[in-house]
Design a protein around this motif. Structure first.
Motif, short mmCIF file in Angstrom:
data_model
loop_
_atom_site.label_atom_id
_atom_site.label_comp_id
_atom_site.label_asym_id
_atom_site.label_seq_id
_atom_site.Cartn_x
_atom_site.Cartn_y
_atom_site.Cartn_z
N ALA A 1 0.85 -1.20 0.00
CA ALA A 1 0.00 0.00 0.00
C ALA A 1 0.88 1.25 0.00
O ALA A 1 2.06 1.18 0.32
N TYR A 2 0.29 2.37 -0.38
CA TYR A 2 1.02 3.64 -0.30
C TYR A 2 0.14 4.67 0.38
O TYR A 2 -1.09 4.57 0.35
N GLN A 3 0.76 5.65 1.00
CA GLN A 3 0.03 6.68 1.73
C GLN A 3 -0.39 7.78 0.76
O GLN A 3 0.35 8.73 0.50
N GLN A 4 -1.60 7.65 0.23
CA GLN A 4 -2.04 8.53 -0.86
C GLN A 4 -2.08 10.00 -0.47
O GLN A 4 -1.71 10.86 -1.29
N ASP A 5 -2.48 10.34 0.73
CA ASP A 5 -2.51 11.75 1.11
C ASP A 5 -1.10 12.34 1.13
O ASP A 5 -0.89 13.48 0.70
N GLU A 6 -0.14 11.57 1.63
CA GLU A 6 1.24 12.04 1.66
C GLU A 6 1.82 12.15 0.24
O GLU A 6 2.56 13.09 -0.06
N TRP A 7 1.48 11.21 -0.62
CA TRP A 7 1.95 11.28 -2.00
C TRP A 7 1.42 12.55 -2.67
O TRP A 7 2.15 13.24 -3.38
N VAL A 8 0.14 12.86 -2.44
CA VAL A 8 -0.44 14.07 -3.04
C VAL A 8 0.24 15.31 -2.46
O VAL A 8 0.60 16.23 -3.19
N ARG A 9 0.43 15.33 -1.16
CA ARG A 9 1.07 16.49 -0.52
C ARG A 9 2.49 16.68 -1.06
O ARG A 9 2.87 17.78 -1.45
N LEU A 10 3.26 15.61 -1.09
CA LEU A 10 4.64 15.70 -1.53
C LEU A 10 4.79 15.93 -3.03
O LEU A 10 5.82 16.42 -3.50
N GLY A 11 3.75 15.60 -3.78
CA GLY A 11 3.77 15.83 -5.24
C GLY A 11 3.55 17.29 -5.62
O GLY A 11 3.71 17.64 -6.79
N VAL A 12 3.18 18.13 -4.67
CA VAL A 12 2.90 19.57 -4.86
C VAL A 12 2.11 19.84 -6.16
O VAL A 12 2.44 20.73 -6.94
N TYR A 13 1.06 19.08 -6.34
CA TYR A 13 0.25 19.19 -7.56
C TYR A 13 -0.48 20.52 -7.66
O TYR A 13 -0.76 20.98 -8.77
N GLN A 14 -0.79 21.14 -6.53
CA GLN A 14 -1.47 22.44 -6.55
C GLN A 14 -0.62 23.47 -7.31
O GLN A 14 -1.16 24.36 -7.94
N GLN A 15 0.70 23.36 -7.22
CA GLN A 15 1.58 24.33 -7.84
C GLN A 15 2.01 23.95 -9.26
O GLN A 15 2.63 24.74 -9.96
N ALA A 16 1.69 22.75 -9.69
CA ALA A 16 2.08 22.30 -11.03
C ALA A 16 1.21 22.98 -12.09
O ALA A 16 0.00 23.14 -11.89
N PRO A 17 1.79 23.37 -13.21
CA PRO A 17 0.97 23.90 -14.30
C PRO A 17 -0.03 22.83 -14.76
O PRO A 17 0.35 21.67 -14.97
N ALA A 18 -1.28 23.22 -14.88
CA ALA A 18 -2.35 22.27 -15.20
C ALA A 18 -2.07 21.50 -16.49
O ALA A 18 -2.28 20.28 -16.54
#
Length: 162
Positions: free
Chosen positions: A81-98
């Protein structure tokens, strides 16, 4: 021990059809959202559209690994399994160009679809063991990946409750 959930090769063809459809659908509409619509949470305690897409990218990465290992390691493959919330947080997707995020996710899924289409029918029955003792097959994992992707694409497009 629980019974094994399996998949038939025809089901995998259906999963591929759904994956292609969802990739096309999201590419047709994701960039129509305003920057605010892309970064606003879909509900209290929920991710934004960009974060949901990032989660789908994380899912692609993790499932790519699973699809390969289920064919190369002795059975049963042990599901990690992987920690999906942490992956999303660490992926900084909010700041990525859409557009970059959408392109990366699209290309990754195109690669996965090429790979899935070439998995031998016998390999679809390879056993996968979850930490809770639940056993499925590689074919079932592929089906589940397509359903998961479809759920979140519809969530992004608000065709499904967040």
């Amino acid at each position: 021990m629980l019974s094994t959930l399996t998949s038939h090769p025809a089901t995998t063809h259906e999963a591929l059809r759904r994956l292609r459809e969802m990739v096309s659908l999201l590419n047709a509409h994701f960039l129509d959202f305003s920057p605010a619509e892309l970064t606003t949470a879909l509900g209290p305690g929920k991710w934004s559209r960009k974060q949901v897409l990032g989660h789908l990218l994380d899912s692609a990465v993790n499932n790519h690994r699973r699809f390969v290992l289920c064919q190369t390691e002795p059975e049963p493959h042990r599901m990690v399994a992987y920690q999906q919330d942490e992956w999303v947080r660490l992926g900084v997707y909010q700041q990525a160009p859409a557009a970059e995020l959408l392109s990366f996710w699209t290309l990754y899924n195109e690669q996965l679809m090429r790979m899935i289409a070439r998995i031998p029918a016998a390999a679809l029955q390879n056993q996968v063991l979850f930490e809770n003792g639940y056993t499925v097959t590689l074919g079932w994992l592929i089906d589940d990946y397509a359903m998961h992707l479809e759920h979140h694409v519809r969530q992004i497009l608000q065709q499904e409750a967040a």
